[in-house]
Design a protein around this motif. Structure first.
Motif, PDB file in Angstrom:
ATOM      1  N   ILE A  13       7.488   1.736   8.786  1.00  0.00           N
ATOM      2  CA  ILE A  13       5.814   2.132   8.946  1.00  0.00           C
ATOM      3  C   ILE A  13       5.790   3.412  10.935  1.00  0.00           C
ATOM      4  O   ILE A  13       5.630   2.396  11.447  1.00  0.00           O
ATOM      5  N   SER A  14       4.956   3.893  10.233  1.00  0.00           N
ATOM      6  CA  SER A  14       4.781   4.837  10.864  1.00  0.00           C
ATOM      7  C   SER A  14       2.951   5.703  10.757  1.00  0.00           C
ATOM      8  O   SER A  14       2.461   5.735   9.751  1.00  0.00           O
ATOM      9  N   HIS A  15       2.576   5.980  12.077  1.00  0.00           N
ATOM     10  CA  HIS A  15       1.196   6.120  11.945  1.00  0.00           C
ATOM     11  C   HIS A  15       0.831   8.135  11.272  1.00  0.00           C
ATOM     12  O   HIS A  15       0.184   8.220  10.927  1.00  0.00           O
ATOM     13  N   ALA A  39       8.821   4.600   2.979  1.00  0.00           N
ATOM     14  CA  ALA A  39       8.240   5.501   3.958  1.00  0.00           C
ATOM     15  C   ALA A  39       6.633   4.519   3.690  1.00  0.00           C
ATOM     16  O   ALA A  39       5.754   4.437   2.393  1.00  0.00           O
ATOM     17  N   ALA A  40       5.189   4.234   4.724  1.00  0.00           N
ATOM     18  CA  ALA A  40       4.252   3.856   4.639  1.00  0.00           C
ATOM     19  C   ALA A  40       4.157   4.425   5.706  1.00  0.00           C
ATOM     20  O   ALA A  40       3.322   3.681   6.620  1.00  0.00           O
ATOM     21  N   GLY A  41       4.203   5.612   5.799  1.00  0.00           N
ATOM     22  CA  GLY A  41       3.007   6.572   6.658  1.00  0.00           C
ATOM     23  C   GLY A  41       1.851   7.145   6.557  1.00  0.00           C
ATOM     24  O   GLY A  41       1.463   7.345   5.803  1.00  0.00           O
ATOM     25  N   GLY A  42       0.778   6.842   8.304  1.00  0.00           N
ATOM     26  CA  GLY A  42      -0.827   7.398   8.063  1.00  0.00           C
ATOM     27  C   GLY A  42      -1.786   6.697   6.951  1.00  0.00           C
ATOM     28  O   GLY A  42      -1.222   5.111   6.039  1.00  0.00           O
ATOM     29  N   THR A  43      -2.346   7.245   7.273  1.00  0.00           N
ATOM     30  CA  THR A  43      -3.684   6.237   6.642  1.00  0.00           C
ATOM     31  C   THR A  43      -4.034   6.638   4.472  1.00  0.00           C
ATOM     32  O   THR A  43      -3.345   7.473   4.532  1.00  0.00           O
ATOM     33  N   ASP A  44      -4.857   6.147   4.743  1.00  0.00           N
ATOM     34  CA  ASP A  44      -5.136   6.212   3.004  1.00  0.00           C
ATOM     35  C   ASP A  44      -5.502   7.263   2.458  1.00  0.00           C
ATOM     36  O   ASP A  44      -5.305   8.549   1.461  1.00  0.00           O
ATOM     37  N   ASP A  45      -6.233   8.394   3.768  1.00  0.00           N
ATOM     38  CA  ASP A  45      -6.892   9.494   3.391  1.00  0.00           C
ATOM     39  C   ASP A  45      -6.190  10.456   3.850  1.00  0.00           C
ATOM     40  O   ASP A  45      -6.546  11.574   4.095  1.00  0.00           O
ATOM     41  N   GLY A  46      -5.592   9.958   3.952  1.00  0.00           N
ATOM     42  CA  GLY A  46      -3.757  11.162   4.681  1.00  0.00           C
ATOM     43  C   GLY A  46      -4.057  11.300   6.400  1.00  0.00           C
ATOM     44  O   GLY A  46      -3.183  12.665   7.085  1.00  0.00           O
ATOM     45  N   SER A  51      -1.764   1.901   7.090  1.00  0.00           N
ATOM     46  CA  SER A  51      -2.274   1.360   6.011  1.00  0.00           C
ATOM     47  C   SER A  51      -1.769   0.825   4.915  1.00  0.00           C
ATOM     48  O   SER A  51      -1.032   0.566   4.889  1.00  0.00           O
ATOM     49  N   PRO A  52      -2.266  -1.222   5.485  1.00  0.00           N
ATOM     50  CA  PRO A  52      -1.898  -2.470   5.220  1.00  0.00           C
ATOM     51  C   PRO A  52      -1.605  -1.953   3.704  1.00  0.00           C
ATOM     52  O   PRO A  52      -0.740  -2.483   2.743  1.00  0.00           O
ATOM     53  N   ASP A  53      -2.184  -1.111   2.446  1.00  0.00           N
ATOM     54  CA  ASP A  53      -1.463  -0.532   1.327  1.00  0.00           C
ATOM     55  C   ASP A  53      -0.723   0.133   1.018  1.00  0.00           C
ATOM     56  O   ASP A  53      -0.319  -0.839  -0.028  1.00  0.00           O
ATOM     57  N   LYS A  54      -0.926   1.404   2.264  1.00  0.00           N
ATOM     58  CA  LYS A  54       0.521   1.632   1.562  1.00  0.00           C
ATOM     59  C   LYS A  54       2.014   1.052   2.024  1.00  0.00           C
ATOM     60  O   LYS A  54       3.256   1.147   1.314  1.00  0.00           O
ATOM     61  N   VAL A  55       1.591  -0.035   2.866  1.00  0.00           N
ATOM     62  CA  VAL A  55       2.994  -1.054   3.416  1.00  0.00           C
ATOM     63  C   VAL A  55       3.610  -1.511   2.051  1.00  0.00           C
ATOM     64  O   VAL A  55       4.469  -2.241   1.959  1.00  0.00           O
ATOM     65  N   ALA A  56       1.792  -2.590   1.597  1.00  0.00           N
ATOM     66  CA  ALA A  56       2.105  -3.294   0.550  1.00  0.00           C
ATOM     67  C   ALA A  56       3.192  -2.543  -0.220  1.00  0.00           C
ATOM     68  O   ALA A  56       3.666  -3.557  -1.115  1.00  0.00           O
ATOM     69  N   SER A  57       2.702  -1.533  -0.671  1.00  0.00           N
ATOM     70  CA  SER A  57       3.730  -0.690  -1.695  1.00  0.00           C
ATOM     71  C   SER A  57       4.840  -0.308  -1.347  1.00  0.00           C
ATOM     72  O   SER A  57       5.300  -0.961  -2.691  1.00  0.00           O
ATOM     73  N   ALA A  58       4.848  -0.130  -0.128  1.00  0.00           N
ATOM     74  CA  ALA A  58       6.591   0.183  -0.550  1.00  0.00           C
ATOM     75  C   ALA A  58       7.332  -0.861   0.117  1.00  0.00           C
ATOM     76  O   ALA A  58       8.856  -1.075  -0.397  1.00  0.00           O
TER      77      ALA A  58
END
Length: 130
Positions: A13-15, A39-46, A51-58
């Motif tokens: 999880i990275s910024h 990887a779960a990096g950055g916000t949903d808009d790039g 992003s909790p959604d990116k972490v959940a998906s990862a």
């Protein structure tokens, strides 16, 4: 130890999306393509952020039922990781981002259980370069 078919998963999880993806590439390059690292990096808009959604998906991508280690980089990524913490199932490693990711991936790749992968990642805290 877990069987080679079911490995502990790892989420970085990275910024920064680019940093997270490159750290995954490095960890997988060293530990082997069979290791479950996402990887779960950055916000949903790039943008920069988490992003909790990116972490959940990862987590969903890497979870094979034997546990997942989350490795956040700094600040709010730790807070985001804490949203998913489930003792005995999803744990957070307080480790240097790159060194911890590699150590965790190598341990997972040889079939270490969740605690073994977490311990390996945490050992990275003491690695010396000189």
């Amino acid at each position: 130890m877990t069987t080679p078919e079911r490995l502990v998963g790892i989420v970085l999880i990275s910024h920064s999306d680019a940093l997270a993806r490159e750290a995954v590439a490095l960890a997988v390059g060293i530990a082997g393509a069979h290791v479950r690292v996402a990887a779960a990096g950055g916000t949903d808009d790039g943008g920069l952020g988490t992003s909790p959604d990116k972490v959940a998906s990862a987590i969903e991508v890497v979870d094979q039922g034997v546990g997942v280690v989350l490795i956040p980089d700094i600040g709010s990524s730790v807070l985001t990781a804490r949203l998913f913490e489930e003792p005995g199932s999803v744990v957070i490693a307080d480790v240097p981002f790159v060194e911890g990711a590699i150590a965790a991936a190598v341990a997972a790749g040889i079939g270490a259980d969740l605690q073994g992968v977490l311990d390996a990642a945490e050992d990275a805290r003491t690695y010396r370069k000189l």
